[in-house]
Design a protein around this motif. Sequence first.
Motif, PDB file in Angstrom:
ATOM      1  N   GLY A 154       0.789  -1.221   0.000  1.00 40.90           N
ATOM      2  CA  GLY A 154       0.000   0.000   0.000  1.00 40.90           C
ATOM      3  C   GLY A 154       0.821   1.270   0.000  1.00 40.90           C
ATOM      4  O   GLY A 154       0.438   2.263   0.603  1.00 40.90           O
ATOM      5  N   ARG A 186      -9.108  10.518   1.364  1.00 36.32           N
ATOM      6  CA  ARG A 186      -9.908   9.312   1.607  1.00 36.32           C
ATOM      7  C   ARG A 186      -9.382   8.514   2.793  1.00 36.32           C
ATOM      8  O   ARG A 186      -9.639   7.327   2.923  1.00 36.32           O
ATOM      9  CB  ARG A 186      -9.944   8.471   0.333  1.00 36.32           C
ATOM     10  CG  ARG A 186     -10.819   9.106  -0.749  1.00 36.32           C
ATOM     11  CD  ARG A 186     -10.449   8.655  -2.145  1.00 36.32           C
ATOM     12  NE  ARG A 186     -11.339   9.289  -3.133  1.00 36.32           N
ATOM     13  CZ  ARG A 186     -11.199  10.541  -3.560  1.00 36.32           C
ATOM     14  NH1 ARG A 186     -10.221  11.304  -3.078  1.00 36.32           N
ATOM     15  NH2 ARG A 186     -12.030  11.038  -4.465  1.00 36.32           N
ATOM     16  N   CYS A 188      -5.490  10.095  -2.002  1.00 34.82           N
ATOM     17  CA  CYS A 188      -5.454   9.097  -0.931  1.00 34.82           C
ATOM     18  C   CYS A 188      -5.720   9.744   0.424  1.00 34.82           C
ATOM     19  O   CYS A 188      -6.512   9.224   1.236  1.00 34.82           O
ATOM     20  CB  CYS A 188      -4.088   8.408  -0.910  1.00 34.82           C
ATOM     21  SG  CYS A 188      -3.780   7.284  -2.289  1.00 34.82           S
ATOM     22  N   TYR A 189      -5.073  10.868   0.672  1.00 38.09           N
ATOM     23  CA  TYR A 189      -5.177  11.522   1.979  1.00 38.09           C
ATOM     24  C   TYR A 189      -6.608  11.962   2.259  1.00 38.09           C
ATOM     25  O   TYR A 189      -7.112  11.837   3.386  1.00 38.09           O
ATOM     26  CB  TYR A 189      -4.231  12.715   2.021  1.00 38.09           C
ATOM     27  CG  TYR A 189      -4.026  13.276   3.411  1.00 38.09           C
ATOM     28  CD1 TYR A 189      -3.319  12.557   4.367  1.00 38.09           C
ATOM     29  CD2 TYR A 189      -4.546  14.515   3.762  1.00 38.09           C
ATOM     30  CE1 TYR A 189      -3.128  13.062   5.648  1.00 38.09           C
ATOM     31  CE2 TYR A 189      -4.365  15.033   5.033  1.00 38.09           C
ATOM     32  CZ  TYR A 189      -3.652  14.294   5.975  1.00 38.09           C
ATOM     33  OH  TYR A 189      -3.479  14.791   7.236  1.00 38.09           O
ATOM     34  N   ILE A 208      -4.359   0.267  -3.991  1.00 34.97           N
ATOM     35  CA  ILE A 208      -3.697   0.513  -2.709  1.00 34.97           C
ATOM     36  C   ILE A 208      -4.490  -0.114  -1.572  1.00 34.97           C
ATOM     37  O   ILE A 208      -3.926  -0.745  -0.666  1.00 34.97           O
ATOM     38  CB  ILE A 208      -3.518   2.031  -2.497  1.00 34.97           C
ATOM     39  CG1 ILE A 208      -2.464   2.576  -3.465  1.00 34.97           C
ATOM     40  CG2 ILE A 208      -3.115   2.332  -1.048  1.00 34.97           C
ATOM     41  CD1 ILE A 208      -2.444   4.083  -3.554  1.00 34.97           C
ATOM     42  N   LYS A 209      -5.800   0.035  -1.619  1.00 34.88           N
ATOM     43  CA  LYS A 209      -6.652  -0.559  -0.584  1.00 34.88           C
ATOM     44  C   LYS A 209      -6.528  -2.081  -0.566  1.00 34.88           C
ATOM     45  O   LYS A 209      -6.700  -2.720   0.480  1.00 34.88           O
ATOM     46  CB  LYS A 209      -8.100  -0.151  -0.806  1.00 34.88           C
ATOM     47  CG  LYS A 209      -8.388   1.307  -0.497  1.00 34.88           C
ATOM     48  CD  LYS A 209      -9.850   1.631  -0.745  1.00 34.88           C
ATOM     49  CE  LYS A 209     -10.166   3.088  -0.386  1.00 34.88           C
ATOM     50  NZ  LYS A 209     -11.593   3.428  -0.658  1.00 34.88           N
ATOM     51  N   ILE A 260      -6.201   4.038  -6.186  1.00 35.96           N
ATOM     52  CA  ILE A 260      -6.634   3.983  -4.791  1.00 35.96           C
ATOM     53  C   ILE A 260      -7.214   2.615  -4.466  1.00 35.96           C
ATOM     54  O   ILE A 260      -6.960   2.045  -3.393  1.00 35.96           O
ATOM     55  CB  ILE A 260      -7.646   5.106  -4.501  1.00 35.96           C
ATOM     56  CG1 ILE A 260      -6.935   6.461  -4.536  1.00 35.96           C
ATOM     57  CG2 ILE A 260      -8.310   4.902  -3.143  1.00 35.96           C
ATOM     58  CD1 ILE A 260      -7.866   7.649  -4.457  1.00 35.96           C
ATOM     59  N   ILE A 305      -6.190   7.827   3.682  1.00 38.16           N
ATOM     60  CA  ILE A 305      -4.971   7.036   3.502  1.00 38.16           C
ATOM     61  C   ILE A 305      -3.775   7.982   3.453  1.00 38.16           C
ATOM     62  O   ILE A 305      -3.613   8.748   2.495  1.00 38.16           O
ATOM     63  CB  ILE A 305      -5.020   6.204   2.196  1.00 38.16           C
ATOM     64  CG1 ILE A 305      -6.243   5.300   2.183  1.00 38.16           C
ATOM     65  CG2 ILE A 305      -3.735   5.383   2.044  1.00 38.16           C
ATOM     66  CD1 ILE A 305      -6.469   4.611   0.839  1.00 38.16           C
ATOM     67  N   ASP A 306      -2.969   7.955   4.489  1.00 37.61           N
ATOM     68  CA  ASP A 306      -1.744   8.766   4.519  1.00 37.61           C
ATOM     69  C   ASP A 306      -0.632   7.915   3.928  1.00 37.61           C
ATOM     70  O   ASP A 306       0.089   7.216   4.634  1.00 37.61           O
ATOM     71  CB  ASP A 306      -1.426   9.180   5.956  1.00 37.61           C
ATOM     72  CG  ASP A 306      -0.372  10.277   6.021  1.00 37.61           C
ATOM     73  OD1 ASP A 306       0.056  10.766   4.954  1.00 37.61           O
ATOM     74  OD2 ASP A 306       0.022  10.637   7.155  1.00 37.61           O
ATOM     75  N   ILE A 307      -0.494   7.963   2.626  1.00 31.82           N
ATOM     76  CA  ILE A 307       0.336   7.000   1.913  1.00 31.82           C
ATOM     77  C   ILE A 307       1.826   7.252   2.123  1.00 31.82           C
ATOM     78  O   ILE A 307       2.295   8.395   2.054  1.00 31.82           O
ATOM     79  CB  ILE A 307      -0.011   7.005   0.408  1.00 31.82           C
ATOM     80  CG1 ILE A 307       0.575   5.777  -0.289  1.00 31.82           C
ATOM     81  CG2 ILE A 307       0.447   8.292  -0.274  1.00 31.82           C
ATOM     82  CD1 ILE A 307       0.036   5.550  -1.679  1.00 31.82           C
TER      83      ILE A 307
END
Length: 227
Positions: free
Chosen positions: A23, A160, A157-158, A122-123, A119, A162-164
Amino acid sequence: KKIMKCRYKEPEFIYLGEEIGNGSLIVSNHEGTDAPMSLEIYLDKPLRMWGASEMNSGLISLYKYQTKIYYHEKKHWNIHLARLFCLIASPLTYLFYSGLNLISTYKDARLVKTMRESIQAIKEGDNIVAFPEISDNGYLAELEGFHEGVILLAEFCYKRGIDIPIFVTYFRKSDLKYFIDKPILYSELASSGKNRRELAEELCQRCNALGKLTLENECKPSKKNIS
């Protein structure tokens, strides 16, 4: 992949921090086909690579892109030689790329589709691999800049939740070393208040710095080559 190993030798993956998990966003220089193929063949991690939509939209589209954009404009081949070569190379490339499950990138509003597909990947635990260098003058050892799409993905991402983590990497073809920087969370990168262009430039500068590293004092090799 077994056949490709005859052409692309295994690099030494050198981590400056923790190893790549799942991820994440992996950002790399391109070095022609050498960096993408080195990752695809030898990095034992779940990967989904970004690729120009022309390379992922059928054989005819791929042929036109390879001849005019890749070999002629970026690799500086004679256009007639490129056309002849790609009569053989494009069908083989098409067969190989069809198994990569690329995520197409676009230069118009369809980029939203790229973001959504990325995204979702990544999930599901995949790492997104992007080669964002500005290559109008070809693939250079000293990168001239990064496109902002990777920053846009991190923003999506952020928003949503998600701090990638972003891994900046650099493939140095001269000695077959693949440098992998310690990850930085998007929230940390964006905390400076810089805009997308400035953040992309910051990543590019770090990528160039990786390409100039020496092993003695500045980085540590990974415990093993990932193969």
